[in-house]
Design a protein around this motif. Structure first.
Motif, PDB file in Angstrom:
ATOM      1  N   VAL A 256       0.847  -1.187   0.000  1.00  0.00           N
ATOM      2  CA  VAL A 256       0.000   0.000   0.000  1.00  0.00           C
ATOM      3  C   VAL A 256       0.880   1.233   0.000  1.00  0.00           C
ATOM      4  CG1 VAL A 256      -1.807   1.284   1.182  1.00  0.00           C
ATOM      5  CG2 VAL A 256      -1.847  -1.211   1.197  1.00  0.00           C
ATOM      6  N   GLU A 257       0.777   2.042  -1.063  1.00  0.00           N
ATOM      7  CA  GLU A 257       1.534   3.277  -1.169  1.00  0.00           C
ATOM      8  C   GLU A 257       0.754   4.438  -0.563  1.00  0.00           C
ATOM      9  OE1 GLU A 257       2.192   1.159  -5.259  1.00  0.00           O
ATOM     10  OE2 GLU A 257       0.533   1.494  -3.862  1.00  0.00           O
ATOM     11  N   SER A 258       1.491   5.443  -0.106  1.00  0.00           N
ATOM     12  CA  SER A 258       0.883   6.674   0.364  1.00  0.00           C
ATOM     13  C   SER A 258       1.894   7.807   0.222  1.00  0.00           C
ATOM     14  CB  SER A 258       0.410   6.556   1.812  1.00  0.00           C
ATOM     15  OG  SER A 258       1.500   6.325   2.685  1.00  0.00           O
ATOM     16  N   GLY A 259       1.427   9.040   0.338  1.00  0.00           N
ATOM     17  CA  GLY A 259       2.296  10.196   0.319  1.00  0.00           C
ATOM     18  C   GLY A 259       2.282  10.997  -0.958  1.00  0.00           C
ATOM     19  N   GLY A 260       1.567  10.536  -1.967  1.00  0.00           N
ATOM     20  CA  GLY A 260       1.480  11.285  -3.205  1.00  0.00           C
ATOM     21  C   GLY A 260       0.662  12.549  -3.035  1.00  0.00           C
ATOM     22  N   GLY A 261       0.744  13.420  -4.036  1.00  0.00           N
ATOM     23  CA  GLY A 261       0.001  14.661  -3.981  1.00  0.00           C
ATOM     24  C   GLY A 261       0.476  15.640  -5.021  1.00  0.00           C
TER      25      GLY A 261
ATOM     26  N   GLY B 112       9.932  21.405  -5.280  1.00  0.00           N
ATOM     27  CA  GLY B 112       9.503  20.943  -3.976  1.00  0.00           C
ATOM     28  C   GLY B 112       9.857  19.491  -3.720  1.00  0.00           C
ATOM     29  N   SER B 113       9.373  18.983  -2.593  1.00  0.00           N
ATOM     30  CA  SER B 113       9.693  17.628  -2.162  1.00  0.00           C
ATOM     31  C   SER B 113       8.447  16.877  -1.734  1.00  0.00           C
ATOM     32  CB  SER B 113      10.673  17.653  -0.980  1.00  0.00           C
ATOM     33  OG  SER B 113      11.900  18.253  -1.330  1.00  0.00           O
ATOM     34  N   LEU B 114       8.503  15.568  -1.877  1.00  0.00           N
ATOM     35  CA  LEU B 114       7.493  14.653  -1.366  1.00  0.00           C
ATOM     36  C   LEU B 114       8.196  13.402  -0.864  1.00  0.00           C
ATOM     37  CD1 LEU B 114       4.645  14.697  -4.061  1.00  0.00           C
ATOM     38  CD2 LEU B 114       4.471  15.548  -1.720  1.00  0.00           C
ATOM     39  N   ARG B 115       7.582  12.722   0.089  1.00  0.00           N
ATOM     40  CA  ARG B 115       8.077  11.436   0.538  1.00  0.00           C
ATOM     41  C   ARG B 115       6.971  10.408   0.398  1.00  0.00           C
ATOM     42  NH1 ARG B 115      10.416   9.401   6.396  1.00  0.00           N
ATOM     43  NH2 ARG B 115       8.202   9.710   6.963  1.00  0.00           N
ATOM     44  N   LEU B 116       7.220   9.409  -0.418  1.00  0.00           N
ATOM     45  CA  LEU B 116       6.291   8.309  -0.596  1.00  0.00           C
ATOM     46  C   LEU B 116       6.654   7.170   0.340  1.00  0.00           C
ATOM     47  CD1 LEU B 116       6.092   8.095  -4.501  1.00  0.00           C
ATOM     48  CD2 LEU B 116       4.816   9.596  -2.934  1.00  0.00           C
ATOM     49  N   SER B 117       5.655   6.454   0.816  1.00  0.00           N
ATOM     50  CA  SER B 117       5.892   5.276   1.625  1.00  0.00           C
ATOM     51  C   SER B 117       5.149   4.089   1.031  1.00  0.00           C
ATOM     52  CB  SER B 117       5.463   5.497   3.076  1.00  0.00           C
ATOM     53  OG  SER B 117       4.069   5.689   3.176  1.00  0.00           O
ATOM     54  N   CYS B 118       5.669   2.906   1.296  1.00  0.00           N
ATOM     55  CA  CYS B 118       5.054   1.668   0.855  1.00  0.00           C
ATOM     56  C   CYS B 118       5.097   0.691   2.020  1.00  0.00           C
ATOM     57  CB  CYS B 118       5.792   1.094  -0.356  1.00  0.00           C
ATOM     58  SG  CYS B 118       5.191  -0.528  -0.885  1.00  0.00           S
TER      59      CYS B 118
ATOM     60  N   GLY C 285       1.882  -2.638  -5.725  1.00  0.00           N
ATOM     61  CA  GLY C 285       0.908  -1.800  -5.050  1.00  0.00           C
ATOM     62  C   GLY C 285      -0.078  -1.208  -6.030  1.00  0.00           C
ATOM     63  N   GLN C 286      -1.043  -0.464  -5.504  1.00  0.00           N
ATOM     64  CA  GLN C 286      -2.107   0.103  -6.331  1.00  0.00           C
ATOM     65  C   GLN C 286      -1.709   1.407  -7.011  1.00  0.00           C
ATOM     66  OE1 GLN C 286      -1.887   0.562  -3.079  1.00  0.00           O
ATOM     67  NE2 GLN C 286      -2.156   2.783  -2.919  1.00  0.00           N
ATOM     68  N   GLY C 287      -0.625   2.016  -6.567  1.00  0.00           N
ATOM     69  CA  GLY C 287      -0.151   3.258  -7.140  1.00  0.00           C
ATOM     70  C   GLY C 287      -0.616   4.476  -6.369  1.00  0.00           C
ATOM     71  N   THR C 288       0.198   5.528  -6.401  1.00  0.00           N
ATOM     72  CA  THR C 288      -0.156   6.805  -5.801  1.00  0.00           C
ATOM     73  C   THR C 288       0.247   7.920  -6.761  1.00  0.00           C
ATOM     74  OG1 THR C 288       0.030   8.190  -3.804  1.00  0.00           O
ATOM     75  CG2 THR C 288       2.025   7.036  -4.513  1.00  0.00           C
ATOM     76  N   GLN C 289      -0.624   8.899  -6.932  1.00  0.00           N
ATOM     77  CA  GLN C 289      -0.415   9.959  -7.915  1.00  0.00           C
ATOM     78  C   GLN C 289       0.520  11.031  -7.375  1.00  0.00           C
ATOM     79  OE1 GLN C 289      -1.793  10.405 -11.217  1.00  0.00           O
ATOM     80  NE2 GLN C 289      -0.228  12.018 -11.221  1.00  0.00           N
ATOM     81  N   VAL C 290       1.520  11.389  -8.176  1.00  0.00           N
ATOM     82  CA  VAL C 290       2.402  12.518  -7.900  1.00  0.00           C
ATOM     83  C   VAL C 290       2.263  13.500  -9.047  1.00  0.00           C
ATOM     84  CG1 VAL C 290       4.788  13.304  -7.674  1.00  0.00           C
ATOM     85  CG2 VAL C 290       4.037  11.208  -6.520  1.00  0.00           C
TER      86      VAL C 290
END
Length: 121
Positions: free
Chosen positions: A5-10, A16-22, A112-117
């Motif tokens: 399960v991914e999270s942290g997209g946006g 800028g910066s983002l941190r994705l987690s799985c 995983g299902q994917g997360t949008q960035v």
């Protein structure tokens, strides 16, 4: 079976910066390597980075090298992708992958299902 399960997209501005987690669950003892891939609109899925079971080996695609950092914590069954200096061309759906192999560059046992960035200019 292993679930990812991914999270942290946006949405973030260029630079800028983002941190994705799985987070992995289920039969996580069967997991060795983990990796991140991404797929932009109208494009095929491409490799981003991979990490070995203990985190001792990492490999990044040329397009993200020096900007992205992959790490893992096996006690938490979690892998993180720190993304800095983001560019509009980084916009994609990011997918976490896992498998029994030492590294993952293409094939994986679990996805995983994917997360949008989305990176705006």
């Amino acid at each position: 079976q292993v679930q990812l399960v991914e999270s942290g997209g946006g949405l973030v501005q260029a630079g800028g910066s983002l941190r994705l987690s799985c987070a992995a669950s289920g039969r996580t003892f069967s997991v060795s390597a983990m990796a991140w891939f991404r797929q932009a609109p109208g494009k095929e899925r491409e490799f981003v980075a991979t990490i070995s079971r203990t985190g001792g080996y990492t490999y990044y695609s040329d397009s993200v090298k020096g900007r992205f950092t992959l790490s893992r914590d096996n006690a938490k069954n979690t892998v993180w992708l720190q993304m800095n200096s983001l560019k509009p061309e980084d916009t994609a759906v990011y997918y976490c992958a896992a498998g029994a192999s030492y590294t993952i560059y293409k094939a994986a046992d679990y996805w995983g299902q994917g997360t949008q960035v989305t990176v705006s200019s």
